[in-house]
Design a protein around this motif. Sequence first.
Motif, PDB file in Angstrom:
ATOM      1  N   MET A  28       3.284   6.434  -2.558  1.00 53.94           N
ATOM      2  CA  MET A  28       4.084   6.632  -1.354  1.00 53.94           C
ATOM      3  C   MET A  28       3.706   5.674  -0.220  1.00 53.94           C
ATOM      4  O   MET A  28       4.417   5.605   0.786  1.00 53.94           O
ATOM      5  CB  MET A  28       3.956   8.081  -0.873  1.00 53.94           C
ATOM      6  N   VAL A  29       2.571   4.978  -0.385  1.00 50.42           N
ATOM      7  CA  VAL A  29       2.148   4.032   0.661  1.00 50.42           C
ATOM      8  C   VAL A  29       1.975   2.620   0.108  1.00 50.42           C
ATOM      9  O   VAL A  29       1.474   1.733   0.796  1.00 50.42           O
ATOM     10  CB  VAL A  29       0.835   4.496   1.349  1.00 50.42           C
ATOM     11  N   VAL A  56      -2.814   1.356  -7.194  1.00 49.74           N
ATOM     12  CA  VAL A  56      -1.468   1.582  -7.735  1.00 49.74           C
ATOM     13  C   VAL A  56      -1.147   0.552  -8.816  1.00 49.74           C
ATOM     14  O   VAL A  56      -0.619   0.883  -9.885  1.00 49.74           O
ATOM     15  CB  VAL A  56      -0.419   1.525  -6.605  1.00 49.74           C
ATOM     16  N   GLU A  57      -1.500  -0.679  -8.557  1.00 47.00           N
ATOM     17  CA  GLU A  57      -1.119  -1.767  -9.456  1.00 47.00           C
ATOM     18  C   GLU A  57      -1.983  -1.846 -10.712  1.00 47.00           C
ATOM     19  O   GLU A  57      -1.607  -2.520 -11.672  1.00 47.00           O
ATOM     20  CB  GLU A  57      -1.174  -3.087  -8.681  1.00 47.00           C
ATOM     21  N   SER A  58      -3.101  -1.143 -10.723  1.00 45.73           N
ATOM     22  CA  SER A  58      -3.977  -1.168 -11.901  1.00 45.73           C
ATOM     23  C   SER A  58      -3.859   0.102 -12.744  1.00 45.73           C
ATOM     24  O   SER A  58      -4.601   0.275 -13.715  1.00 45.73           O
ATOM     25  CB  SER A  58      -5.436  -1.350 -11.463  1.00 45.73           C
ATOM     26  N   HIS A  59      -2.935   1.001 -12.384  1.00 49.10           N
ATOM     27  CA  HIS A  59      -2.757   2.246 -13.114  1.00 49.10           C
ATOM     28  C   HIS A  59      -1.311   2.390 -13.585  1.00 49.10           C
ATOM     29  O   HIS A  59      -0.399   1.788 -13.013  1.00 49.10           O
ATOM     30  CB  HIS A  59      -3.110   3.455 -12.228  1.00 49.10           C
ATOM     31  N   THR A  93       8.526  -0.696  -3.749  1.00 57.60           N
ATOM     32  CA  THR A  93       7.729  -1.503  -4.672  1.00 57.60           C
ATOM     33  C   THR A  93       7.020  -0.653  -5.721  1.00 57.60           C
ATOM     34  O   THR A  93       6.677  -1.150  -6.799  1.00 57.60           O
ATOM     35  CB  THR A  93       6.686  -2.317  -3.894  1.00 57.60           C
ATOM     36  N   ALA A  94       6.807   0.632  -5.425  1.00 59.06           N
ATOM     37  CA  ALA A  94       6.110   1.509  -6.377  1.00 59.06           C
ATOM     38  C   ALA A  94       7.059   2.170  -7.357  1.00 59.06           C
ATOM     39  O   ALA A  94       6.703   2.395  -8.522  1.00 59.06           O
ATOM     40  CB  ALA A  94       5.317   2.570  -5.619  1.00 59.06           C
ATOM     41  N   ALA A  95       8.267   2.497  -6.914  1.00 57.01           N
ATOM     42  CA  ALA A  95       9.199   3.250  -7.765  1.00 57.01           C
ATOM     43  C   ALA A  95       9.436   2.596  -9.127  1.00 57.01           C
ATOM     44  O   ALA A  95       9.422   3.291 -10.158  1.00 57.01           O
ATOM     45  CB  ALA A  95      10.519   3.462  -7.023  1.00 57.01           C
ATOM     46  N   PRO A  96       9.650   1.275  -9.201  1.00 58.86           N
ATOM     47  CA  PRO A  96       9.899   0.673 -10.519  1.00 58.86           C
ATOM     48  C   PRO A  96       8.675   0.721 -11.442  1.00 58.86           C
ATOM     49  O   PRO A  96       8.826   0.507 -12.656  1.00 58.86           O
ATOM     50  CB  PRO A  96      10.261  -0.782 -10.178  1.00 58.86           C
TER      51      PRO A  96
END
Length: 289
Positions: free
Chosen positions: A129-130, A153-156, A172-175
């Motif tokens: 969410m952030v 976020v990007e490593s999980h 950027t997180a949703a996809p």
Amino acid sequence: MTALTPEEATARAAAHRDRLLTWVGPHLERRQRHEAHPVLDFLFTYYSEPPARLLRWHAGVGASVTGDLAEERLGWPLYARLDDGSVGLDLAAYRAKRGTSAGWVAGLLGATASRAGQFGCFGLHEWAMVHRAAPRHGAVPLRLGPAGTDAVVESHRLQCTHVDAYRFFTPTAAPRNALTPTRGTQVALEQPGCLHAGMDLYKWAYKLAPAVPGELLADCFELAVDIRVLDMRASPYDLADHGYDPVPVETATGKAEYAAAQRGFAARGQQLRARLLAVCDAVLEPAVL
């Protein structure tokens, strides 16, 4: 139908109020001071039940009250005087007004209860969410800072199943999520390991009121409080100033702690889900919706 004595009903109503004032009282005091709480306000802002209505005790479907409480409840929605003179849920009015929504809730709860819990999300919905965005709780710092939070976020692998968590993911997180939960797929995707599905039992309890006994509503609220605390301890926020130690889900130790707590909440949730389903069954039968 069980008609409670005035003494029993009054005692249960007082116990309900005292139990929930544990959280409602401090919330109202903070609100008077215009003081925000990054963890507990969620129970009173995201969830829409007003504190005054939360403190109301209902006997629930299958029970009625007598004495002074009966006269008071005659002024409440969906109550009626019954053939024995006691006051209880007006089933015909309830089915007419809430039957369709109660049927939908029953379908969601039943589908969720039928599935095995998933315990590999590690609370990363709060991190998503952030992702590459300003923190949602602006007055609370990020424990690892913006770059460190983005890196987690990007490593999980994100695998959120809950639409009302996923809809707050940043663009950027949703996809990055393994699924794309929508309102239309909620019944198909909801599963008992999800912290938000556990918290939402409180929402379904108050939306089913006044058919839900006060004790069940309070049990659901207490579970929601406990889950919310874990949810935020495992979040990217530094809540030390508010008295909360982190569950560092970016580490193996934190992941194990989170998953163990998640399993405990899932077990509690399944018990409450079964009790809510029993309420749904009682109000929906023999009505055909």
